[in-house]
Design a protein around this motif. Structure first.
Motif, PDB file in Angstrom:
ATOM      1  N   ILE A 217     -35.843 -19.623 -20.192  1.00 29.87           N
ATOM      2  CA  ILE A 217     -34.635 -18.798 -20.217  1.00 29.87           C
ATOM      3  C   ILE A 217     -34.894 -17.499 -19.466  1.00 29.87           C
ATOM      4  O   ILE A 217     -35.905 -16.830 -19.689  1.00 29.87           O
ATOM      5  CB  ILE A 217     -34.217 -18.493 -21.675  1.00 29.87           C
ATOM      6  N   LYS A 218     -33.966 -17.189 -18.569  1.00 31.42           N
ATOM      7  CA  LYS A 218     -34.078 -15.936 -17.813  1.00 31.42           C
ATOM      8  C   LYS A 218     -32.815 -15.112 -18.020  1.00 31.42           C
ATOM      9  O   LYS A 218     -31.709 -15.646 -18.030  1.00 31.42           O
ATOM     10  CB  LYS A 218     -34.253 -16.253 -16.327  1.00 31.42           C
ATOM     11  N   LEU A 219     -33.029 -13.822 -18.199  1.00 28.17           N
ATOM     12  CA  LEU A 219     -31.884 -12.927 -18.363  1.00 28.17           C
ATOM     13  C   LEU A 219     -31.517 -12.380 -16.987  1.00 28.17           C
ATOM     14  O   LEU A 219     -32.391 -12.025 -16.205  1.00 28.17           O
ATOM     15  CB  LEU A 219     -32.254 -11.789 -19.311  1.00 28.17           C
ATOM     16  N   HIS A 220     -30.237 -12.303 -16.688  1.00 29.96           N
ATOM     17  CA  HIS A 220     -29.810 -11.902 -15.345  1.00 29.96           C
ATOM     18  C   HIS A 220     -29.960 -10.432 -15.070  1.00 29.96           C
ATOM     19  O   HIS A 220     -30.466 -10.002 -14.059  1.00 29.96           O
ATOM     20  CB  HIS A 220     -28.323 -12.238 -15.151  1.00 29.96           C
ATOM     21  N   ASP A 221     -29.483  -9.676 -16.012  1.00 28.18           N
ATOM     22  CA  ASP A 221     -29.344  -8.253 -15.786  1.00 28.18           C
ATOM     23  C   ASP A 221     -30.717  -7.614 -15.571  1.00 28.18           C
ATOM     24  O   ASP A 221     -31.614  -7.774 -16.384  1.00 28.18           O
ATOM     25  CB  ASP A 221     -28.678  -7.661 -17.034  1.00 28.18           C
ATOM     26  N   LEU A 222     -30.891  -6.893 -14.478  1.00 27.41           N
ATOM     27  CA  LEU A 222     -32.199  -6.310 -14.176  1.00 27.41           C
ATOM     28  C   LEU A 222     -32.592  -5.187 -15.133  1.00 27.41           C
ATOM     29  O   LEU A 222     -33.725  -4.738 -15.137  1.00 27.41           O
ATOM     30  CB  LEU A 222     -32.239  -5.812 -12.727  1.00 27.41           C
ATOM     31  N   ARG A 223     -31.624  -4.743 -15.932  1.00 25.66           N
ATOM     32  CA  ARG A 223     -31.989  -3.789 -16.982  1.00 25.66           C
ATOM     33  C   ARG A 223     -33.043  -4.428 -17.880  1.00 25.66           C
ATOM     34  O   ARG A 223     -33.872  -3.774 -18.454  1.00 25.66           O
ATOM     35  CB  ARG A 223     -30.771  -3.487 -17.873  1.00 25.66           C
ATOM     36  N   TYR A 224     -32.907  -5.777 -18.018  1.00 28.09           N
ATOM     37  CA  TYR A 224     -33.835  -6.499 -18.881  1.00 28.09           C
ATOM     38  C   TYR A 224     -35.014  -6.906 -18.029  1.00 28.09           C
ATOM     39  O   TYR A 224     -35.051  -7.963 -17.426  1.00 28.09           O
ATOM     40  CB  TYR A 224     -33.143  -7.717 -19.485  1.00 28.09           C
ATOM     41  N   ASP A 225     -35.984  -6.058 -17.966  1.00 32.68           N
ATOM     42  CA  ASP A 225     -37.083  -6.096 -17.033  1.00 32.68           C
ATOM     43  C   ASP A 225     -37.852  -7.417 -16.865  1.00 32.68           C
ATOM     44  O   ASP A 225     -38.190  -7.765 -15.751  1.00 32.68           O
ATOM     45  CB  ASP A 225     -37.988  -4.903 -17.407  1.00 32.68           C
ATOM     46  N   PRO A 226     -38.130  -8.222 -17.905  1.00 29.45           N
ATOM     47  CA  PRO A 226     -39.090  -9.313 -17.704  1.00 29.45           C
ATOM     48  C   PRO A 226     -38.806 -10.172 -16.475  1.00 29.45           C
ATOM     49  O   PRO A 226     -37.703 -10.643 -16.261  1.00 29.45           O
ATOM     50  CB  PRO A 226     -38.947 -10.136 -18.976  1.00 29.45           C
ATOM     51  N   LEU A 227     -39.852 -10.329 -15.662  1.00 33.83           N
ATOM     52  CA  LEU A 227     -39.732 -11.014 -14.381  1.00 33.83           C
ATOM     53  C   LEU A 227     -39.659 -12.522 -14.569  1.00 33.83           C
ATOM     54  O   LEU A 227     -38.810 -13.194 -14.009  1.00 33.83           O
ATOM     55  CB  LEU A 227     -40.957 -10.630 -13.546  1.00 33.83           C
ATOM     56  N   PHE A 228     -40.587 -13.033 -15.361  1.00 37.46           N
ATOM     57  CA  PHE A 228     -40.657 -14.483 -15.508  1.00 37.46           C
ATOM     58  C   PHE A 228     -39.747 -14.952 -16.632  1.00 37.46           C
ATOM     59  O   PHE A 228     -39.677 -14.321 -17.680  1.00 37.46           O
ATOM     60  CB  PHE A 228     -42.087 -14.915 -15.835  1.00 37.46           C
ATOM     61  N   PRO A 229     -39.102 -16.090 -16.416  1.00 36.66           N
ATOM     62  CA  PRO A 229     -38.355 -16.683 -17.525  1.00 36.66           C
ATOM     63  C   PRO A 229     -39.316 -17.021 -18.666  1.00 36.66           C
ATOM     64  O   PRO A 229     -40.488 -17.296 -18.424  1.00 36.66           O
ATOM     65  CB  PRO A 229     -37.782 -17.965 -16.918  1.00 36.66           C
ATOM     66  N   ARG A 230     -38.825 -16.986 -19.890  1.00 40.92           N
ATOM     67  CA  ARG A 230     -39.668 -17.270 -21.055  1.00 40.92           C
ATOM     68  C   ARG A 230     -39.387 -18.683 -21.581  1.00 40.92           C
ATOM     69  O   ARG A 230     -38.231 -19.114 -21.611  1.00 40.92           O
ATOM     70  CB  ARG A 230     -39.387 -16.264 -22.179  1.00 40.92           C
ATOM     71  N   PRO A 231     -40.446 -19.396 -22.033  1.00 38.67           N
ATOM     72  CA  PRO A 231     -40.261 -20.771 -22.526  1.00 38.67           C
ATOM     73  C   PRO A 231     -39.847 -20.836 -24.004  1.00 38.67           C
ATOM     74  O   PRO A 231     -40.374 -20.083 -24.827  1.00 38.67           O
ATOM     75  CB  PRO A 231     -41.660 -21.379 -22.348  1.00 38.67           C
ATOM     76  N   PHE A 232     -38.923 -21.742 -24.309  1.00 39.77           N
ATOM     77  CA  PHE A 232     -38.483 -21.956 -25.693  1.00 39.77           C
ATOM     78  C   PHE A 232     -38.212 -23.436 -25.929  1.00 39.77           C
ATOM     79  O   PHE A 232     -37.622 -24.116 -25.089  1.00 39.77           O
ATOM     80  CB  PHE A 232     -37.197 -21.168 -25.997  1.00 39.77           C
ATOM     81  N   THR A 233     -38.603 -23.884 -27.106  1.00 42.63           N
ATOM     82  CA  THR A 233     -38.321 -25.245 -27.552  1.00 42.63           C
ATOM     83  C   THR A 233     -36.853 -25.338 -27.960  1.00 42.63           C
ATOM     84  O   THR A 233     -36.286 -24.347 -28.409  1.00 42.63           O
ATOM     85  CB  THR A 233     -39.175 -25.521 -28.818  1.00 42.63           C
ATOM     86  N   VAL A 234     -36.275 -26.535 -27.865  1.00 39.16           N
ATOM     87  CA  VAL A 234     -34.914 -26.721 -28.384  1.00 39.16           C
ATOM     88  C   VAL A 234     -35.005 -26.943 -29.892  1.00 39.16           C
ATOM     89  O   VAL A 234     -35.756 -27.791 -30.360  1.00 39.16           O
ATOM     90  CB  VAL A 234     -34.225 -27.918 -27.703  1.00 39.16           C
ATOM     91  N   HIS A 235     -34.248 -26.165 -30.636  1.00 39.04           N
ATOM     92  CA  HIS A 235     -34.273 -26.268 -32.099  1.00 39.04           C
ATOM     93  C   HIS A 235     -33.266 -27.300 -32.600  1.00 39.04           C
ATOM     94  O   HIS A 235     -33.521 -28.024 -33.561  1.00 39.04           O
ATOM     95  CB  HIS A 235     -33.968 -24.891 -32.696  1.00 39.04           C
ATOM     96  N   SER A 236     -32.117 -27.367 -31.942  1.00 38.29           N
ATOM     97  CA  SER A 236     -31.072 -28.287 -32.391  1.00 38.29           C
ATOM     98  C   SER A 236     -30.156 -28.602 -31.216  1.00 38.29           C
ATOM     99  O   SER A 236     -29.925 -27.751 -30.354  1.00 38.29           O
ATOM    100  CB  SER A 236     -30.282 -27.622 -33.523  1.00 38.29           C
ATOM    101  N   LEU A 237     -29.655 -29.840 -31.210  1.00 36.16           N
ATOM    102  CA  LEU A 237     -28.741 -30.224 -30.129  1.00 36.16           C
ATOM    103  C   LEU A 237     -27.679 -31.140 -30.719  1.00 36.16           C
ATOM    104  O   LEU A 237     -27.746 -32.355 -30.604  1.00 36.16           O
ATOM    105  CB  LEU A 237     -29.517 -30.936 -29.021  1.00 36.16           C
ATOM    106  N   GLU A 238     -26.741 -30.561 -31.428  1.00 36.63           N
ATOM    107  CA  GLU A 238     -25.670 -31.376 -32.010  1.00 36.63           C
ATOM    108  C   GLU A 238     -24.374 -30.585 -31.997  1.00 36.63           C
ATOM    109  O   GLU A 238     -24.363 -29.382 -31.767  1.00 36.63           O
ATOM    110  CB  GLU A 238     -26.037 -31.843 -33.431  1.00 36.63           C
ATOM    111  N   GLU A 239     -23.288 -31.300 -32.211  1.00 39.00           N
ATOM    112  CA  GLU A 239     -21.950 -30.699 -32.269  1.00 39.00           C
ATOM    113  C   GLU A 239     -21.662 -29.791 -31.076  1.00 39.00           C
ATOM    114  O   GLU A 239     -21.165 -28.672 -31.224  1.00 39.00           O
ATOM    115  CB  GLU A 239     -21.784 -29.901 -33.569  1.00 39.00           C
TER     116      GLU A 239
END
Ligand SMILES: Cc1cc2nc3c(=O)[nH]c(=O)nc-3n(C[C@H](O)[C@H](O)[C@H](O)COP(=O)(O)OP(=O)(O)OC[C@H]3O[C@@H](n4cnc5c(N)ncnc54)[C@H](O)[C@@H]3O)c2cc1C
Ligand code: FES
Length: 254
Positions: free
Chosen positions: A38-60
């Motif tokens: 996941i990467k945040l667009h706004d450059l105010r949010y400094d982190p350069l590299f996208p951060r990895p996250f597992t999917v917790h749920s995928l329903e509805e």
């Protein structure tokens, strides 16, 4: 990367949040155990590299990410509101292994429980009955989504280090008791590295097949940077973003 508008970003406890995204595009193909960046667009949010996250749920119609604020990237993510756009890359990595024997122990430390939700959503009803969730955290506030996990009808064993919910102590203490009693055939575990090291030791001591969902810093997430290494027991390295994130406890050096 795919641009997606956030549906909701709920605070569940002091440092744990639930991010909800619309289920669409490449996200529909994701399997339990795989992850997204996941990467945040706004450059105010400094982190350069996208951060990895597992999917917790995928329903509805909704994809959920359960995350804990630990640094700059996750703090910035916690400040994202409904309707804001983020970029998502995935599915990445390999799904959980298929050679799981039951009774199966899902052993989670803190927010390491995240991926087990999606796993249980896709698990057949008759196998859920042979699955036990061992879920430990420092304190009761950090044991989140309990109603969601209870709804699967699985056996749940809780621990907290301060004794505010479940049994007082470490989740690996409860796990070891059941391993010793021969109640478990496979373990799937995710959580902080000290906990995973104990789970690995126990799996070797009792000879029970065990898989660990591991974490490293991941710059690219797609096999280019070679920065996500985990030592192999028989020499060489795994690249966690391609070979993992879930690896056999018996094949790694932690
Ligand atoms: C495949 C994979 C799946 C993941 N899934 C999830 C998930 O579903 N939910 C979730 O909350 N996290 C998950 N993580 C961990 C998450 O990616 C990191 O917590 C995040 O990248 C940290 O970014 P940051 O910018 O907030 O912290 P950084 O600024 O990068 O780090 C800040 C500080 O936090 C420490 N830190 C970094 N990561 C962790 C961590 N995992 N635990 C404790 N301290 C840490 C660093 O050592 C540093 O001291 C996953 C990681 C991987 C590799
Ligand atoms: S994160 Fe770049 S190779 Fe794995």
């Amino acid at each position: 990367m795919e641009k997606i508008k956030v549906l909701r970003n709920l605070r569940l406890s002091e440092r744990i949040y639930l991010l909800e995204l619309p289920k669409k595009g490449s996200l529909l193909d994701i399997k339990p155990g795989q992850f997204l960046k996941i990467k945040l667009h706004d450059l105010r949010y400094d982190p350069l590299f996208p951060r990895p996250f597992t999917v917790h749920s995928l329903e509805e119609g909704t994809l959920k990410i359960l995350y804990q604020v630990v640094g700059r990237g996750t703090l910035a993510l916690s400040r994202i509101s409904q309707g804001e756009e983020i970029s998502v890359l995935g599915p990445l990595g390999r799904p959980y292994p298929e050679d799981l024997d039951f009774p199966l122990a899902l052993c989670a430390g803190g927010v390491g429980v995240a991926g087990f939700g999606f796993f249980l959503e896709r698990l057949k009803e008759e196998l859920r009955k042979k699955t036990i969730l061992y879920y430990g955290a420092k304190t009761s506030q950090d044991l989140v989504r309990l109603d969601y996990f209870k709804a699967f009808g699985i056996e749940i064993k809780l621990t907290t280090e301060d004794g505010t919910l479940g049994e007082k102590g470490f989740v690996t203490d409860l796990l070891e008791r059941d391993m010793r009693d021969g109640k478990i055939k496979t373990i799937l575990s995710c959580g902080p590295m000290p906990m995973l090291k104990v789970v690995k030791e126990l799996s070797e001591k009792y000879g029970i097949k065990t898989y660990l969902s591991l974490e490293t810093f991941m710059a690219c997430g797609t096999g280019f940077c070679k920065g996500c290494v985990i030592k192999k027991k028989d020499g060489g390295y795994f690249h966690l973003c391609e070979d993992g994130p879930t690896l056999s406890a018996w094949e790694v050096i932690l």
